[in-house]
Scaffold this active site. Structure first.
Site, PDB file in Angstrom:
ATOM      1  N   ASP A   1       0.847  -1.193   0.000  1.00  8.31           N
ATOM      2  CA  ASP A   1       0.000   0.000   0.000  1.00  8.31           C
ATOM      3  C   ASP A   1       0.887   1.249   0.000  1.00  8.31           C
ATOM      4  O   ASP A   1       1.582   1.515   0.988  1.00  8.31           O
ATOM      5  CB  ASP A   1      -0.886  -0.024   1.259  1.00  8.31           C
ATOM      6  CG  ASP A   1      -2.080   0.902   1.172  1.00  8.31           C
ATOM      7  OD1 ASP A   1      -2.138   1.705   0.224  1.00  8.31           O
ATOM      8  OD2 ASP A   1      -2.949   0.829   2.057  1.00  8.31           O
ATOM      9  N   ASP A   2       0.887   1.979  -1.110  1.00  7.64           N
ATOM     10  CA  ASP A   2       1.677   3.217  -1.254  1.00  7.64           C
ATOM     11  C   ASP A   2       3.182   2.956  -1.303  1.00  7.64           C
ATOM     12  O   ASP A   2       3.974   3.794  -0.868  1.00  7.64           O
ATOM     13  CB  ASP A   2       1.391   4.204  -0.110  1.00  7.64           C
ATOM     14  CG  ASP A   2       0.003   4.825  -0.169  1.00  7.64           C
ATOM     15  OD1 ASP A   2      -0.812   4.376  -0.987  1.00  7.64           O
ATOM     16  OD2 ASP A   2      -0.261   5.747   0.624  1.00  7.64           O
TER      17      ASP A   2
ATOM     18  N   CYS B   1      -5.921   4.415  -3.693  1.00  4.72           N
ATOM     19  CA  CYS B   1      -6.284   3.077  -3.233  1.00  4.72           C
ATOM     20  C   CYS B   1      -7.561   2.492  -3.820  1.00  4.72           C
ATOM     21  O   CYS B   1      -7.566   1.385  -4.357  1.00  4.72           O
ATOM     22  CB  CYS B   1      -6.436   3.096  -1.710  1.00  4.72           C
ATOM     23  SG  CYS B   1      -5.006   3.729  -0.816  1.00  4.72           S
TER      24      CYS B   1
ATOM     25  N   HIS C   1     -11.330  -1.685   1.620  1.00  8.73           N
ATOM     26  CA  HIS C   1     -11.469  -0.323   1.081  1.00  8.73           C
ATOM     27  C   HIS C   1     -12.368  -0.253  -0.149  1.00  8.73           C
ATOM     28  O   HIS C   1     -12.180   0.584  -1.032  1.00  8.73           O
ATOM     29  CB  HIS C   1     -10.089   0.270   0.766  1.00  8.73           C
ATOM     30  CG  HIS C   1     -10.038   1.757   1.058  1.00  8.73           C
ATOM     31  ND1 HIS C   1      -8.876   2.479   1.049  1.00  8.73           N
ATOM     32  CD2 HIS C   1     -11.023   2.639   1.381  1.00  8.73           C
ATOM     33  CE1 HIS C   1      -9.121   3.740   1.341  1.00  8.73           C
ATOM     34  NE2 HIS C   1     -10.429   3.856   1.550  1.00  8.73           N
TER      35      HIS C   1
ATOM     36  N   ASP D   1      -0.404  -0.800  -4.776  1.00 10.87           N
ATOM     37  CA  ASP D   1      -1.662  -0.255  -5.293  1.00 10.87           C
ATOM     38  C   ASP D   1      -1.505   1.101  -5.976  1.00 10.87           C
ATOM     39  O   ASP D   1      -2.382   1.535  -6.710  1.00 10.87           O
ATOM     40  CB  ASP D   1      -2.716  -0.173  -4.190  1.00 10.87           C
ATOM     41  CG  ASP D   1      -2.375   0.829  -3.095  1.00 10.87           C
ATOM     42  OD1 ASP D   1      -1.185   1.212  -2.973  1.00 10.87           O
ATOM     43  OD2 ASP D   1      -3.288   1.228  -2.345  1.00 10.87           O
ATOM     44  N   ASN D   2      -0.400   1.791  -5.725  1.00 21.03           N
ATOM     45  CA  ASN D   2      -0.114   3.092  -6.360  1.00 21.03           C
ATOM     46  C   ASN D   2       1.257   3.525  -5.895  1.00 21.03           C
ATOM     47  O   ASN D   2       1.968   2.769  -5.218  1.00 21.03           O
ATOM     48  CB  ASN D   2      -1.179   4.145  -6.038  1.00 21.03           C
ATOM     49  CG  ASN D   2      -1.571   4.232  -4.579  1.00 21.03           C
ATOM     50  OD1 ASN D   2      -2.688   3.897  -4.191  1.00 21.03           O
ATOM     51  ND2 ASN D   2      -0.637   4.665  -3.740  1.00 21.03           N
TER      52      ASN D   2
END
Length: 475
Positions: A22-23, A63, A117, A293-294
């Site tokens: 995540d990130d 996200c 999410h 995710d990014n």
């Protein structure tokens, strides 16, 4: 020996472990950035044993839309509501075939652990949290409704709250960093027994236990989706990782250096999963996918201050329409099938996981299922002449789309359309109103060619409009 597409589907179906960080930044990992100040020996080991993609993209630079696309094979703009609040309604509509549902049909045991999410159809904490993972294809779920900086904070098992969020937690910020960095989390309701630093290790423990349990039934392949909450804020590395990165130096705020230690924490979890697969003697029949995710929440002055460029060579950061927002690490390992210690520059999106895995397990997809997902199994298996996508759409945090066609990137907007400044830029008199880059010659998106190539701008404008309205963009 490399399998053909047809023989791959006929072979013993591999277990599938998908780890979604995540990130995480492209430049955080050693195998992508030799100058990284963060040790990532386990992710690097995975790359040495598998295929590392250098032109892989999340469907969006934040996200919620990424997770929607990954699980549905649909571009995120097909679901305009990007609010992933737990009580804002389920974002994946009932009736849409999801990736886990497809794999369940192929005989897989499907389990999810971590950050959902994608909303729930919430009524009360006494009732089932409908519309979540177990209603969208997963046999089991243990996780949290969103990021661990977004209340309410509570664990969910299958479709019920483990403990309702009845207590309150105050908003928290760290010194020396921006408000959305460091140990940042928002004020809101929290389950009395939940401690934010314990969330990530709990997911790791649960994932290892689930893999071990599934391995007891070797006749049933399993799909384990581990959606980590790190290194997204709050940056809360376990104590044993403090000082693991080499970012701690004079003048660097401790809260900023915590990011590097948190990434090292993520790497350790990847190592725990790989080690457990080895201990259970199932690594050879397990396909492992690792990605993010990014892009990262890392500003240009953070890179200057620490000497660590989380975004790597790409422009921008999380949220942006520019490359750093959505160009992500992607490593895939399947011993004796996926080439080991090799790199691919094929254009690929996480939206393609659906069709690629469907081909792998021999599932034919209906026309309305995964309409934007391309089958890139030949690329994954290293077939001679296999190529990636020709076109790909990604989305910024403000909902602005970008279009890749070959090495060209078209953005119908001026500015980052995300977190970086300028988010929106006014055109100069007589200047371009859109952005056009040739990434083959300008990977840093420094030279806007829109004014020089109006015919290309017109062509890509029309193509983006056509793809946006098409019922299906995949072959």
């Amino acid at each position: 020996m490399l399998l053909s597409t047809s023989s791959a589907a006929d072979a013993t179906r591999p277990n599938i472990v998908l780890i979604l960080a995540d990130d995480l930044g492209f430049g955080d990992i050693g195998c992508y950035n030799p100058r990284s100040k963060i040790p990532t020996p386990n992710i690097d080991r995975l790359a040495s044993q598998g295929l590392r993609f250098t032109d892989a993209h999340s469907p969006a630079s934040v996200c919620v839309p990424t997770r929607y696309s990954l699980l549905t094979g649909r571009y995120s703009h097909r679901r305009p509501n990007r609010n992933g609040s737990f009580n804002a309604g389920a974002l994946i509509d009932e009736g849409i075939v999801t990736l886990p549902a497809m794999l369940a049909k192929a005989g897989y045991r499907t389990d999810m652990l971590g950050k959902w999410h994608l909303g729930f159809d919430f009524t009360s904490f006494d009732d089932a949290l409908a519309g979540g993972p177990v209603d969208r294809g997963f046999a089991s779920y243990f996780g949290v409704p969103a990021s661990t900086d977004i209340p309410p904070y509570f664990f969910i098992e299958d479709d019920h709250a483990v403990e309702a969020p009845t207590a309150m937690i105050d908003e928290h910020h760290s010194e020396g960093v921006r408000n959305i960095q460091g140990a940042f989390y928002r004020e809101g309701k929290i389950a009395p027994g939940l401690k934010l630093p314990e969330v990530l290790p709990t997911f790791a423990e649960r994932a290892l236990a689930r893999i071990e349990e599934n391995a007891k039934s070797p006749e049933t392949p399993f799909f384990t989706y581990l959606a980590l909450t790190a290194p997204h804020t709050p940056w809360l590395p376990a104590k044993k990782f403090h000082g693991r990165s080499s970012m701690r130096a004079e003048g660097v705020p401790p809260a900023l250096a915590d990011y590097g230690d948190f990434v090292a924490n993520v790497d350790d979890i990847v190592g725990q999963v790989l080690d457990r697969l080895d201990e259970l003697s199932i690594a050879d029949r397990t396909l492992v996918i690792f990605t993010s995710d990014n892009g990262p929440t890392w500003y240009d002055d953070d890179a200057e201050l620490t000497g660590h460029d989380s975004a790597g060579p790409w422009r921008g950061m999380k949220g942006d329409v520019w490359e750093a927002g959505h160009r992500v690490p992607l490593i895939i390992r399947w011993p004796a099938h996926v080439p080991a210690d090799e790199t691919s520059d094929a254009l690929i999106g996480q939206v393609d996981f659906f069709a690629t895995l469907a081909a792998l397990v021999g599932q034919k997809l209906a026309k309305e299922t995964a309409p934007d997902s391309h089958n890139l199994l030949p690329v994954l298996l290293g077939h001679d002449g296999a190529t990636g996508r020709e076109t790909l759409i990604t989305q910024s945090s403000q909902g602005v789309l970008s279009l890749r066609k070959g090495s060209l990137k078209f953005i119908p907007h001026l500015g980052s359309a995300g977190f970086s400044e300028p988010k929106r830029e006014k055109p100069t008199p007589g200047g371009p109103t859109v952005q056009l880059y040739d990434l083959a010659n300008d990977p840093g998106e420094t030279t806007n060619l829109a004014g020089e190539r109006p015919n290309v701008v017109a062509e890509l404008t029309a193509l983006l409009e056509r793809l946006q309205t098409a019922e299906r963009t995949a072959p």
